[in-house]
Write a protein that holds these residues in place. Structure first.
Motif, PDB file in Angstrom:
ATOM      1  N   TYR A  31      11.953   1.826  -6.901  1.00  4.95           N
ATOM      2  CA  TYR A  31      11.382   2.157  -8.211  1.00  4.95           C
ATOM      3  C   TYR A  31      11.244   3.671  -8.369  1.00  4.95           C
ATOM      4  CZ  TYR A  31       8.462   1.986 -12.356  1.00  4.95           C
ATOM      5  OH  TYR A  31       7.964   2.156 -13.623  1.00  4.95           O
ATOM      6  N   GLY A  32      10.786   4.346  -7.311  1.00  3.59           N
ATOM      7  CA  GLY A  32      10.652   5.797  -7.364  1.00  3.59           C
ATOM      8  C   GLY A  32      11.980   6.482  -7.604  1.00  3.59           C
TER       9      GLY A  32
ATOM     10  N   TRP B  57       6.358  12.019 -10.265  1.00  7.25           N
ATOM     11  CA  TRP B  57       5.728  10.718 -10.015  1.00  7.25           C
ATOM     12  C   TRP B  57       6.681   9.826  -9.227  1.00  7.25           C
ATOM     13  CZ3 TRP B  57       0.777  10.296 -10.195  1.00  7.25           C
ATOM     14  CH2 TRP B  57       0.036  11.055 -11.094  1.00  7.25           C
TER      15      TRP B  57
ATOM     16  N   TRP C  29       6.091   7.820  -5.687  1.00  6.43           N
ATOM     17  CA  TRP C  29       6.380   6.419  -5.381  1.00  6.43           C
ATOM     18  C   TRP C  29       7.237   6.327  -4.113  1.00  6.43           C
ATOM     19  CZ3 TRP C  29       5.349   1.676  -7.857  1.00  6.43           C
ATOM     20  CH2 TRP C  29       4.588   1.760  -9.034  1.00  6.43           C
TER      21      TRP C  29
ATOM     22  N   CYS D 142       5.076   6.977  -1.068  1.00  9.09           N
ATOM     23  CA  CYS D 142       4.251   5.806  -0.750  1.00  9.09           C
ATOM     24  C   CYS D 142       5.107   4.711  -0.122  1.00  9.09           C
ATOM     25  CB  CYS D 142       3.543   5.292  -2.003  1.00  9.09           C
ATOM     26  SG  CYS D 142       2.157   6.335  -2.500  1.00  9.09           S
ATOM     27  N   GLY D 143       6.325   4.545  -0.596  1.00  7.90           N
ATOM     28  CA  GLY D 143       7.227   3.551  -0.016  1.00  7.90           C
ATOM     29  C   GLY D 143       7.556   3.855   1.435  1.00  7.90           C
TER      30      GLY D 143
ATOM     31  N   PRO E 200       0.131   3.214  -5.980  1.00  8.77           N
ATOM     32  CA  PRO E 200       1.026   3.409  -7.133  1.00  8.77           C
ATOM     33  C   PRO E 200       0.903   2.294  -8.176  1.00  8.77           C
ATOM     34  CG  PRO E 200       2.225   3.695  -5.079  1.00  8.77           C
ATOM     35  CD  PRO E 200       0.883   3.142  -4.730  1.00  8.77           C
TER      36      PRO E 200
ATOM     37  N   SER F  53       6.775  -3.955  -0.023  1.00  4.99           N
ATOM     38  CA  SER F  53       6.249  -2.927  -0.929  1.00  4.99           C
ATOM     39  C   SER F  53       6.984  -1.616  -0.730  1.00  4.99           C
ATOM     40  CB  SER F  53       4.749  -2.720  -0.696  1.00  4.99           C
ATOM     41  OG  SER F  53       4.020  -3.856  -1.074  1.00  4.99           O
TER      42      SER F  53
ATOM     43  N   TRP G  22      -0.306   2.931 -11.985  1.00  3.18           N
ATOM     44  CA  TRP G  22       0.540   2.553 -13.119  1.00  3.18           C
ATOM     45  C   TRP G  22      -0.195   1.571 -14.027  1.00  3.18           C
ATOM     46  CZ3 TRP G  22       3.271   6.431 -12.387  1.00  3.18           C
ATOM     47  CH2 TRP G  22       4.553   6.622 -12.859  1.00  3.18           C
TER      48      TRP G  22
ATOM     49  N   TRP H 127       8.912   0.263  -3.646  1.00  2.00           N
ATOM     50  CA  TRP H 127       8.438   1.559  -4.147  1.00  2.00           C
ATOM     51  C   TRP H 127       9.505   2.628  -4.024  1.00  2.00           C
ATOM     52  CZ3 TRP H 127       5.985  -1.492  -6.418  1.00  2.00           C
ATOM     53  CH2 TRP H 127       4.680  -1.889  -6.283  1.00  2.00           C
TER      54      TRP H 127
ATOM     55  N   TRP I 239       1.494  -4.940 -12.731  1.00  2.00           N
ATOM     56  CA  TRP I 239       1.256  -3.858 -11.766  1.00  2.00           C
ATOM     57  C   TRP I 239      -0.049  -4.083 -11.024  1.00  2.00           C
ATOM     58  CZ3 TRP I 239       5.099  -1.558  -9.970  1.00  2.00           C
ATOM     59  CH2 TRP I 239       6.154  -1.099 -10.752  1.00  2.00           C
TER      60      TRP I 239
END
Length: 140
Positions: free
Chosen positions: A29-30, A57, A61, A64-65, A89, A22, A93, A26, A116
Motif C-alpha cells: 500500500y505504501g 506518508w 507505511w 511500518c511494513g 497506519p 500486515s 488512516w 503495508w 481501516w
C-alpha cells in the motif's frame, strides 16, 4: 521434509503471521502511495496532507511494513513495536478519513473508516489472544 514447515510455524505462530501479513500489505500500500496515489485517497486523507505530502506518508507505511516483517519473528511479548507498526497506519488512516468526511473534504470518506479501523482492531484482538502467559509463583 515436514519438519521445516512445522519449525517455521512454531516460530511464527498466529501472532507472527498477522504481523507478516500486515507487513506485506503495508509495504504494498505504501508503494502505491509513493508511486501513484489515487485521487480518492488524497481527497479522503487531505487533513494529513497539511503535515506531509502523500509520498512521505507512503514511505511511513513502507517503514511500518518493514517493522512488521522484522518483528513477526520476535518472541511474543518482545514484538510490541511490530504490533504498533501493524496498528498505527490503519488507525491513522481511519481517523483521517473520519475527519475528512466530517470536514466535508470527501463525501464518501465514511465508507473506509470501518475497514481501516477494523484492521487495527483485529491486530489488537490477535495480540490479546496470543499474549504470553505470566507465571506467578507464590511461596507460602
Amino acid at each position: 521434509m515436514r519438519a521445516a514447515p512445522a519449525q517455521l510455524w512454531a516460530r511464527l505462530g498466529w501472532r507472527g503471521l498477522a504481523l507478516a501479513i500486515s507487513g506485506a500489505a503495508w509495504i504494498s500500500y505504501g508503494a502505491s502511495l509513493v508511486v501513484q496515489p489515487r485521487y480518492g485517497t488524497t481527497l479522503g486523507v487531505a487533513v494529513l496532507l497539511d503535515l506531509m505530502p502523500v509520498h512521505a506518508w507512503g514511505w511511513g507505511w513502507i517503514g511500518c511494513g518493514v517493522l512488521c516483517l522484522v518483528y513477526c519473528w520476535a518472541v511474543p511479548g518482545r514484538d510490541l513495536l511490530g504490533l504498533a507498526a501493524a496498528m498505527t497506519p490503519a488507525l491513522l488512516w481511519s481517523v483521517a478519513y473520519a475527519m475528512g468526511g466530517a470536514l466535508g473534504a470527501s463525501p464518501t470518506a465514511w465508507g473506509v473508516v470501518a475497514p481501516w479501523g477494523s484492521h487495527a482492531l483485529l491486530i489488537a484482538i490477535i495480540a490479546r489472544v496470543t499474549r504470553p502467559r505470566c507465571l506467578v509463583v507464590t511461596h507460602g
